[in-house]
Design an enzyme around this catalytic site. Structure first.
Site, mmCIF file in Angstrom:
data_model
loop_
_atom_site.group_PDB
_atom_site.id
_atom_site.type_symbol
_atom_site.label_atom_id
_atom_site.label_comp_id
_atom_site.label_asym_id
_atom_site.label_seq_id
_atom_site.Cartn_x
_atom_site.Cartn_y
_atom_site.Cartn_z
ATOM 1 N N GLU A 1 -5.972 -9.247 3.634
ATOM 2 C CA GLU A 1 -5.171 -8.541 4.641
ATOM 3 C C GLU A 1 -5.111 -9.423 5.881
ATOM 4 O O GLU A 1 -6.142 -9.694 6.499
ATOM 5 C CB GLU A 1 -5.767 -7.172 4.993
ATOM 6 N N ASN B 1 -12.296 -1.467 -0.938
ATOM 7 C CA ASN B 1 -11.528 -1.967 0.209
ATOM 8 C C ASN B 1 -12.221 -1.521 1.484
ATOM 9 O O ASN B 1 -12.516 -0.323 1.653
ATOM 10 C CB ASN B 1 -10.104 -1.390 0.216
ATOM 11 N N GLU B 2 -12.510 -2.447 2.340
ATOM 12 C CA GLU B 2 -13.088 -2.139 3.658
ATOM 13 C C GLU B 2 -14.153 -1.038 3.543
ATOM 14 O O GLU B 2 -14.108 -0.027 4.246
ATOM 15 C CB GLU B 2 -11.995 -1.747 4.656
ATOM 16 N N TYR C 1 -6.623 -9.123 11.314
ATOM 17 C CA TYR C 1 -5.279 -8.873 11.844
ATOM 18 C C TYR C 1 -5.130 -9.560 13.198
ATOM 19 O O TYR C 1 -6.070 -9.576 14.001
ATOM 20 C CB TYR C 1 -5.039 -7.370 12.003
ATOM 21 N N GLN D 1 2.320 -6.031 5.615
ATOM 22 C CA GLN D 1 2.489 -5.685 4.231
ATOM 23 C C GLN D 1 3.909 -6.034 3.790
ATOM 24 O O GLN D 1 4.742 -6.369 4.634
ATOM 25 C CB GLN D 1 2.213 -4.209 4.029
ATOM 26 N N GLU E 1 0.846 -1.192 0.000
ATOM 27 C CA GLU E 1 0.000 0.000 0.000
ATOM 28 C C GLU E 1 0.884 1.245 0.000
ATOM 29 O O GLU E 1 2.022 1.222 0.495
ATOM 30 C CB GLU E 1 -0.869 -0.022 1.269
HETATM 31 O O1 AHR Z 1 -2.906 -2.521 6.252
HETATM 32 C C1 AHR Z 1 -3.225 -1.312 6.836
HETATM 33 C C2 AHR Z 1 -4.699 -0.973 6.726
HETATM 34 O O2 AHR Z 1 -5.450 -1.901 7.438
HETATM 35 C C3 AHR Z 1 -5.314 -0.996 5.346
HETATM 36 O O3 AHR Z 1 -5.103 0.165 4.641
HETATM 37 C C4 AHR Z 1 -6.758 -1.195 5.650
HETATM 38 O O4 AHR Z 1 -7.435 -1.828 4.593
HETATM 39 C C5 AHR Z 1 -6.771 -1.975 6.936
HETATM 40 O O5 AHR Z 1 -7.628 -1.466 7.851
#
Ligand code: AHR
Length: 537
Positions: free
Chosen positions: A341, A213-214, A286, A390, A66
């Protein structure tokens, strides 16, 4: 503290010797020894080569890059005039490192950044591109010097494919449709001619396209119903004109355990008309204990180790929860789950800029990477794409860069060791995992997956989750070809919070592992908190 728990790779430590003496004394005195402190007996692992499962799509080893902090600028792009060796502005050292892990796809340009990205700012002569802002990530200037052509040059150099995310949050369907035409049409339209004038007459290949995205969060806080309406429009008009390649369209899906997007998108897909379609649904999860992420990326103890391992294992619940909903609408598994992600999100390194998400990467993170890859492999019939967050300098990165220096992280080494699993066929394994207990946290002591690679060779990946005890594993492949030799690599470290740094870049690195083979069975001892990948010959 883990710091005081030294161990050797052979598992012979003062701690274990003391344990063995105490264990023997306890037995003599008739005292019951709890499993966490029982003498280390070996664990039997059986690989069922006769029941091959799904193909482990190489795209589960995807990366995410990103426009965030030093992920793209400095991490990948230094510009052609840089003193750092580069090819057309792209760092040669980063390219070489990524080639070695056979990156299948790179998701770009975001993340939250994607839903504010306007592709036209990133084409044409670089000195004429506008400077814009990156409000999501530190509010810094976005120079737009790394745009469409630079991205495709980069993925060509590393041998990966494109996973583009289009702007649904603040863009328009027309803007996205134009980008796709610019990228993929072979016909002499105005956009094709613009692409040719910018140096690429041939169409680019876009095999994976993320539609937003999200959008439940940074992508516009859309209700599931509103997003589904947007999805239908974007999925219709974001056309791939490249007849040589199919494009998988990935809809935005769940945030962690929230099932509302999963239900809404899958219900809409089941009742879709001829006018739109998707081929995938995204899941973001995450590894964190609580938000905002406050756990340290170095200098932590066993408590933080065990808590984050427990958190990462939640991936299994999520794959089941969302997988079950998908099965309800799509029993034939036509729609892939794209975990685009994932990774551990920790406190930022002190003194690094706000919003740059810079964290160290430890042996713990290597274990976390292996456990997630194993989870995706076990769900290979549904999970076809995954992208760790990432790639360079951001979150659970593969690589750190500082000026002309580069460091490979423990997570990088796991990705390199797992290369034989790319496009391999999953083989079921059975074992009694035992227990690793820390305080109130109870985890399996070991994890293991197996697969038959494209060349027919059987590979096993073995993880010892236990922060303290080595473990001996006996692996058998009943009914499989006779095993004469077993060779691979093991990634272990002096401590679970061991890291590689610019000053000491090789504290954590894999070393060759020759497993003992006897009677067709392989025997291997894994150090605490280690990951091994072994090929059977
Ligand atoms: O990876 C960092 C961020 O986490 C991304 O931009 C977003 O999609 C997620 O919330």
């Amino acid at each position: 503290m883990i710091r005081s728990r030294l161990f050797s790779t052979k598992g012979i430590t003062v701690r274990n010797i003391v344990r063995a003496i105490l264990g023997a004394a306890a037995v003599l005195c008739g005292i019951n020894v709890t499993p966490a402190f029982a003498a280390d007996e070996s664990i039997q692992i059986s690989v069922d080569a006769a029941k091959p499962g799904a193909r482990i799509d190489r795209h589960i080893f995807g990366q995410f890059a990103e426009h965030l902090g030093r992920g793209v600028y400095e991490g990948v792009w230094v510009g052609p005039d840089s003193k750092i060796p580069n090819t057309r502005g792209i760092r040669n050292d980063v390219v070489a490192a990524l080639k070695a892990i056979k990156v299948p796809n790179v998701r770009w340009p975001g993340g939250c950044f994607a839903d504010e990205y306007h592709w036209r700012n990133g084409i044409g002569p670089r000195d004429k591109r506008p400077a814009t802002l990156n409000p999501n990530w530190g509010g810094v200037i976005e120079p737009n010097t790394f745009g469409t052509h630079e991205f495709f040059d980069f993925i060509d150099q590393i041998g990966a494919e494109a996973y583009l995310s289009i702007n649904v949050g603040s863009g328009t369907a027309a803007e996205a449709a134009d980008w796709l035409e610019y990228l993929t049409t072979p016909q002499p339209t105005a956009l094709q001619k613009q692409r040719a004038a910018n140096g690429h007459p041939e169409p680019f290949r876009v095999p994976i396209l993320g539609i937003g995205n999200e959008n439940w969060g940074c992508g516009g806080s859309m209700t599931p119903e509103y997003y589904v309406d947007q999805l239908k429009v974007y999925a219709r008009y974001s056309r791939n004109y490249n007849p040589d390649q199919k494009m998988r369209r990935i809809a935005v899906g769940p945030d962690t355990a929230d099932t509302s997007y999963t239900e809404a998108v899958m219900a809409a897909w089941k009742n879709k008309t001829w006018a739109w379609d998707i081929e995938g649904l995204s899941l973001h999860y995450y590894t964190v204990v609580k938000w905002p992420p406050a756990y340290k990326s170095f200098g932590f103890g066993e408590k933080e180790y065990a808590e984050l391992i427990q958190s990462t294992r939640r991936m299994y619940d999520l794959l089941k929860t969302h997988g079950d909903i998908m099965d309800k609408y799509d029993p034939e598994k036509k729609v892939a789950l794209s975990v685009d992600e994932w990774g551990v999100w920790l406190a930022k390194i002190p003194d690094t800029p706000e919003g740059f998400l810079e964290q160290q990467n430890s042996q713990r993170d290597a274990v976390i990477a292996s456990l997630n890859i194993n989870a995706f492999a076990r769900h290979a019939d549904r999970v076809k794409i995954a992208n760790i967050a990432q790639m360079v300098n951001v979150l659970q990165a593969m690589i750190f860069t500082r000026e002309e220096k580069l460091v490979l992280t423990p997570t990088y080494h796991v990705f390199r060791m797992y290369v034989p699993f790319q496009d391999a066929t999953f083989l079921p394994v059975s074992f009694d995992a035992g227990k690793y207990v820390h305080g109130s946290i109870e985890l399996p002591r070991v994890d293991a997956i197996a697969a038959k690679a494209t060349d027919g060779k059987v590979w096993v990946a073995l993880t010892n989750l236990d922060a303290n005890r080595p473990v001996t594993l006996n692996v058998a492949v009943p009914g499989g070809a006779k095993v004469n030799r077993a060779r691979g690599e093991i990634l272990s470290a002096p401590k679970v919070d061991s890291v590689n740094s610019f000053e000491a870049p090789e504290v954590v690195k894999p070393r060759a592992l020759n497993a003992r083979v006897s009677g067709g069975k392989i025997t291997v001892t894994l150090a605490p908190a280690s990951v091994a990948v072994i090929g059977l010959e």
